[in-house]
Structure formats: C-alpha cells, structure tokens
Design an enzyme around this catalytic site. Structure first.
Site, PDB file in Angstrom:
ATOM      1  CE  LYS A   1     -29.529 -12.916  29.757  1.00  0.00           C
ATOM      2  NZ  LYS A   1     -30.442 -13.851  29.106  1.00  0.00           N
ATOM      3  CG  ASN A   2     -27.447 -16.109  28.466  1.00  0.00           C
ATOM      4  OD1 ASN A   2     -28.491 -15.767  29.041  1.00  0.00           O
ATOM      5  ND2 ASN A   2     -27.081 -15.604  27.306  1.00  0.00           N
TER       6      ASN A   2
ATOM      7  CB  CYS B   1     -35.672 -10.985  24.193  1.00  0.00           C
ATOM      8  SG  CYS B   1     -34.888 -10.212  25.609  1.00  0.00           S
TER       9      CYS B   1
ATOM     10  NE  ARG C   1     -35.469 -16.429  21.709  1.00  0.00           N
ATOM     11  CZ  ARG C   1     -34.985 -15.954  22.854  1.00  0.00           C
ATOM     12  NH1 ARG C   1     -35.568 -14.933  23.423  1.00  0.00           N
ATOM     13  NH2 ARG C   1     -33.936 -16.491  23.421  1.00  0.00           N
TER      14      ARG C   1
ATOM     15  CG  ASP D   1     -26.672 -13.062  23.454  1.00  0.00           C
ATOM     16  OD1 ASP D   1     -27.693 -12.923  22.760  1.00  0.00           O
ATOM     17  OD2 ASP D   1     -26.467 -14.063  24.156  1.00  0.00           O
TER      18      ASP D   1
ATOM     19  NE  ARG E   1     -35.831 -10.800  30.764  1.00  0.00           N
ATOM     20  CZ  ARG E   1     -35.897 -11.443  29.605  1.00  0.00           C
ATOM     21  NH1 ARG E   1     -36.475 -10.879  28.576  1.00  0.00           N
ATOM     22  NH2 ARG E   1     -35.411 -12.651  29.478  1.00  0.00           N
TER      23      ARG E   1
HETATM   24  N1  EPU Z   1     -34.125 -22.587  17.670  1.00  0.00           N
HETATM   25  C1  EPU Z   1     -35.058 -23.339  16.985  1.00  0.00           C
HETATM   26  N2  EPU Z   1     -35.605 -24.415  17.638  1.00  0.00           N
HETATM   27  C2  EPU Z   1     -35.259 -24.735  18.913  1.00  0.00           C
HETATM   28  C3  EPU Z   1     -34.308 -23.958  19.590  1.00  0.00           C
HETATM   29  C4  EPU Z   1     -33.750 -22.874  18.942  1.00  0.00           C
HETATM   30  O1  EPU Z   1     -35.387 -23.069  15.829  1.00  0.00           O
HETATM   31  O2  EPU Z   1     -35.799 -25.710  19.452  1.00  0.00           O
HETATM   32  C5  EPU Z   1     -33.538 -21.399  16.989  1.00  0.00           C
HETATM   33  C6  EPU Z   1     -33.937 -20.116  17.725  1.00  0.00           C
HETATM   34  O3  EPU Z   1     -35.195 -19.650  17.302  1.00  0.00           O
HETATM   35  C7  EPU Z   1     -32.800 -19.186  17.356  1.00  0.00           C
HETATM   36  C8  EPU Z   1     -31.606 -20.140  17.265  1.00  0.00           C
HETATM   37  O4  EPU Z   1     -32.139 -21.451  17.110  1.00  0.00           O
HETATM   38  O5  EPU Z   1     -33.045 -18.607  16.117  1.00  0.00           O
HETATM   39  C9  EPU Z   1     -30.693 -20.116  18.465  1.00  0.00           C
HETATM   40  O6  EPU Z   1     -31.402 -20.433  19.639  1.00  0.00           O
HETATM   41  P1  EPU Z   1     -30.730 -21.128  20.899  1.00  0.00           P
HETATM   42  O7  EPU Z   1     -31.593 -22.258  21.296  1.00  0.00           O
HETATM   43  O8  EPU Z   1     -29.294 -21.388  20.618  1.00  0.00           O
HETATM   44  O9  EPU Z   1     -30.826 -19.984  21.967  1.00  0.00           O
HETATM   45  P2  EPU Z   1     -31.497 -20.009  23.420  1.00  0.00           P
HETATM   46  O10 EPU Z   1     -31.045 -21.204  24.156  1.00  0.00           O
HETATM   47  O11 EPU Z   1     -32.939 -19.751  23.305  1.00  0.00           O
HETATM   48  C10 EPU Z   1     -29.494 -18.732  24.541  1.00  0.00           C
HETATM   49  C11 EPU Z   1     -29.343 -17.459  25.320  1.00  0.00           C
HETATM   50  C12 EPU Z   1     -29.591 -16.275  24.400  1.00  0.00           C
HETATM   51  C13 EPU Z   1     -28.574 -16.333  23.257  1.00  0.00           C
HETATM   52  C14 EPU Z   1     -28.675 -17.690  22.518  1.00  0.00           C
HETATM   53  C15 EPU Z   1     -27.629 -17.856  21.435  1.00  0.00           C
HETATM   54  C16 EPU Z   1     -30.036 -18.135  27.517  1.00  0.00           C
HETATM   55  C17 EPU Z   1     -31.008 -18.017  28.617  1.00  0.00           C
HETATM   56  N3  EPU Z   1     -30.309 -17.450  26.412  1.00  0.00           N
HETATM   57  O12 EPU Z   1     -30.832 -18.721  24.042  1.00  0.00           O
HETATM   58  O13 EPU Z   1     -29.359 -15.107  25.183  1.00  0.00           O
HETATM   59  O14 EPU Z   1     -28.849 -15.301  22.339  1.00  0.00           O
HETATM   60  O15 EPU Z   1     -28.527 -18.764  23.478  1.00  0.00           O
HETATM   61  O16 EPU Z   1     -26.348 -17.733  21.946  1.00  0.00           O
HETATM   62  O17 EPU Z   1     -29.022 -18.808  27.649  1.00  0.00           O
HETATM   63  C18 EPU Z   1     -29.482 -12.826  25.713  1.00  0.00           C
HETATM   64  O18 EPU Z   1     -28.720 -13.088  26.664  1.00  0.00           O
HETATM   65  O19 EPU Z   1     -29.771 -11.645  25.390  1.00  0.00           O
HETATM   66  C19 EPU Z   1     -30.050 -13.937  24.946  1.00  0.00           C
HETATM   67  C20 EPU Z   1     -31.081 -13.804  24.117  1.00  0.00           C
END
Ligand code: EPU
Length: 424
Positions: A23-24, A119, A124, A309, A401
């Site tokens: 998915k990611n 989620c 976030r 995850d 999802r």
């Molecule tokens: N963060 C910030 N500022 C930012 C971006 C992130 O503070 O601008 C913080 C977030 O709030 C969080 C941490 O950094 O506490 C990690 O966030 P990251 O940006 O790495 O995650 P993401 O890109 O929003 C993706 C996956 C998530 C997975 C995370 C970490 C996708 C679509 N989602 O999210 O997947 O948990 O990386 O590996 O790729 C899931 O599949 O259930 C899921 C939530």
C-alpha cells in the site's frame, strides 16, 4: 454500508499466501506517474480502499485510469492532466494525498491542496514537506485548511536536511527534484523499502538518483521523464501481519513472494520469541510457530528499525507470550489506542506515556472491539484468532483501506473469520 468482522478461535493456520503489492508503495508511485505525460502501467496493485481513493484523486486532475481488479493492474494516462487543484474531499480521505504536491509542483509549478486526512495517530504535521518546498523556491500560502503552493520561477535545486527522516517528505521532495535543474541533495532522508521502490520506478522513467550511505539521496534534475511499466514491491506489512496471525494460532505458513530481505529486525524478533523462520535469497519466507512463545521488547524506529506499522500486530501477539514485553512507540505520538480494545479481551497491558508494558496471559477472550486505524484493525483480528469465543470488530473501513482481502486470505489458511454487512 456498515460492516463488521466476526472472528473465532482458530486452529493452527496452515498454507501459502501470495502477498499483495505494498500500500505504501503503490500510493506514492501512482502520484509519481504525474511527473510524465503518457500512459503508465502498474502491476501487483493491491485492490484496497486507499487505491480507489487515489484513483478518484488522480481522475479529478484529468488522468484517465483503468483499474483491472482481476489482473491487479492499473493503467494511468496522464496525457490530459491539466489541473493542479485537489478538493478537500479528495485530500481528507488519506494522508498519502499530500504526495501529489511534489509531482504537481514539478510539472506545473503549482499545487493547490487541502490539508490531508488519514489515520488519527497524533498531530501528523506536514511542516517538513513545506519547509523543503520553500527551500526549493516555492511560495506557500495558507487559506484556512487550504494550501496554495507556487513557484514564481522554476524550482531550485538545493541541499535539504530533514530534522527527522520523514517518509512522505522524502518522497515529495525526491519527486519534485527529478525535474528540477541541478543537483538536489536530501540529507537524513527516509530509506524505507517503499522509497527504494519509488526510486526504482523514477529511475526507469529517466530520473537520475543516487543513494549515498548512510541516508543521503542525490538527484540530478532532467528535462523530462517518460511513462513506464512497473511491478509494485510486495507488502512487508501484510507479510508481517499474516506471520503474526500464524504465530498466535501455532501455525505454519509460506509467503513465496515476501520481501523478506526488507524485514530483518521484525523477523529477528519473531525468532527471539521462539518461532522458526527461514528467508530465501529472493525474500520468500517459511514460518513455523512455536507453541511456547516468549515475550520480546522493542521500540519503533524509521527503517531499518522496527516498523511502527507492525507495532500493533506485534503487540497483540505479545499478549499471549510468556513473560513481559516493553513496547515503545517513537514514530507517532498517539498510536497505542488498540491497547484499550485488547484489554477488553483480557490482555494485561499498562501504559506509561508512549511505552506499553504487556504481561503475557494464558488466554484472551472474544469481545466487541473497535478498530481505530489500519494496523490496529490487523492487531484486533490477530488477537481474535487466538481468543476463546467470538470477537466482533467494527471500524472495518480501516482494514479495507490498507489490506486487500485480509479476511479471505486468513480464511484460506483455516482461520475462522468472516466479514458481514450490518443491517442497520
Ligand atoms: N512528521 C512531522 N512533520 C512532517 C512529516 C512527518 O512532524 O512534515 C512526523 C509525523 O507526524 C510522524 C513522523 O514524523 O510522527 C513520521 O511521519 P512520516 O512522514 O515518516 O510518515 P508518513 O509519510 O506520513 C508513511 C506511511 C505510514 C507509516 C509512516 C512511517 C504512507 C502512505 N504512509 O507515513 O503508514 O506509518 O510512513 O513509516 O506511506 C500505515 O500504513 O498504516 C501508515 C500509517
């Protein structure tokens, strides 16, 4: 339509499962097709609700999309994409919607989007994405929940250092940089397997990208990218969830298309519990559960650390392991809500800030539980398979999802699980 899942204590799961695509990976790769004009084709696409949602979003920008559910493929024709505004309705349904920003800025120099949904795992924010774009010369303005981003001149190649290796921010800046003249350097970049998958398709499209250890990505901008075909990496999170379902039932499973070489720490923790695992050269996993699992402790971290995850599914398995497990969630500020539901099933868990202490119990008992996010839903299914009696889980939209036919895949291994529609 409201749905729920009924899970009963199941015999040892047994058999072989072909995993779906990650998915990611697929969501960001779908947005990356916007970087080129033409027809791209993706294979091993998971048929899940987030993929349908991404199709709606890209269609709203002018893409023509043909999803073949039998073939697990999607064809995306971006020739007529001529819009750079995404409605709040399309942005709010998932976090990955923010990943259109990089491609839209690279292609049009503009992106007007609402703040993304997804989620509820804490605040976030998207500040790392926006600071990176700002450094590349993008002007960002906020109008209530709307972000108007535009590059008055062309995007500038810069050195961008992330405070934290954010997956999404790395992906967004990386995609924008592929069409930005000069050399963009991303320091403290996230290097999750799904980012390697993105780099793999971008490279096929003609992008010039180098990874410099330990965590730097260097991108030399090119004038144009071309549309290509690409097979999505198999889902390591689905793999982990299925292995844990087998683990709690004392089962034996094979995952022939698993990305086992990207799952080292998670698999090490399963071995530490006493389970037997072998990973073939191509990543295929053979798993045999121990009947007497031992508790293990872990802390979630960016890759190659323990994946956040898989924290909830692994925590569910610790509820029935012998001993005490200490689990620290460091990636998200609020990703332990599943604990309340597991406690309803008889789990002994105490919470201190972001750390959960799980004392293994001899038995869990079926209960009515509510899934609060994608991975919490998998955790509750796993607990339900090992619990005496019947577990009824609502919040099924979370499961749908992130996983393609998770219930059916488990049922094919002998799990007593079915999804039903609510009459009310
Ligand atoms: N963060 C910030 N500022 C930012 C971006 C992130 O503070 O601008 C913080 C977030 O709030 C969080 C941490 O950094 O506490 C990690 O966030 P990251 O940006 O790495 O995650 P993401 O890109 O929003 C993706 C996956 C998530 C997975 C995370 C970490 C996708 C679509 N989602 O999210 O997947 O948990 O990386 O590996 O790729 C899931 O599949 O259930 C899921 C939530």
């Amino acid at each position: 339509m409201c749905q729920y899942v009924i899970i009963e204590k199941s015999p040892a799961l047994k058999g072989e499962i072909l995993l779906s695509g990650a998915k990611n990976s697929v969501l960001v790769i779908m947005t990356s097709t916007l970087l080129a004009s033409g027809k791209s084709k993706l294979y091993n696409v998971p048929i899940s609700d987030d993929v349908y949602q991404m199709i709606n979003l890209l269609t709203s920008l002018g893409a023509k999309i043909n999803l073949n559910e039998q073939e697990n493929s999607v064809e995306i024709d971006t020739t007529n994409v001529d819009k750079w505004t995404v409605s709040p309705e399309n942005m709010k349904k998932m976090r990955a919607s923010i990943l259109v920003m990089g491609p839209l800025l690279a292609r049009f120099g503009k992106a007007d989007v609402a703040l993304p949904g997804g989620c509820v795992l804490g605040a976030r924010p998207i500040d790392f994405h926006l600071k990176g774009f700002a450094k590349m010369g993008v002007t960002i303005e906020f109008f209530e929940e709307f972000i108007k981003a535009s590059a008055p001149q062309k995007l500038k190649a810069e050195k961008i250092v992330f405070e934290y290796p954010s997956v999404g921010a790395t992906e967004n800046i990386l995609m924008a940089a592929t069409l930005t003249k000069g050399k963009t350097t991303i320091l403290n970049a996230a290097l999750e397997p799904e980012i390697f998958d993105l780099i793999s398709i971008l490279t096929k499209m003609g992008a010039k990208i180098k990874i410099l250890p330990p965590a730097t990505i260097e991108i030399e901008g090119v004038d144009q990218l071309k549309s290509v075909e690409h097979e999505i990496l198999s889902d390591r999170l689905e793999a982990g969830s299925i292995l844990l379902a087998a683990a709690v039932t004392g089962g034996t499973v094979k995952l022939p298309n698993a990305p086992g070489n990207f799952m080292d720490l998670f698999l090490d923790k399963l071995s530490e519990m006493g389970h037997t695992i072998s990973v073939e050269k191509n990543g295929a996993i053979d798993f045999k559960a121990t009947k007497t699992p031992k508790a293990v402790s872990f802390k979630t971290m960016p890759y190659p650390g323990f994946p956040t995850d898989l924290q909830a599914p692994m925590l569910a398995a610790q509820c029935l392991a012998s001993g005490t497990s200490t689990i620290c969630e460091t990636v998200y500020e609020s990703r332990l809500i599943h604990i309340n539901e597991l406690q309803k099933m008889g789990a002994q868990i105490s919470l201190n800030g972001q750390t959960a202490v799980v004392k293994g119990v001899d038995a869990l008992y079926g209960a009515n539980v509510i899934a609060s996010d994608i991975r919490a839903s998998a955790a509750l299914v796993i607990a339900g398979l090992a619990a005496h009696g019947q577990t009824i889980m609502t919040g099924v939209h979370h499961l749908k999802r992130g996983y393609q036919n998770f219930d059916q895949k488990l049922a094919s291994l002998g799990a007593k699980i079915k999804m039903e529609d609510s009459v009310s």
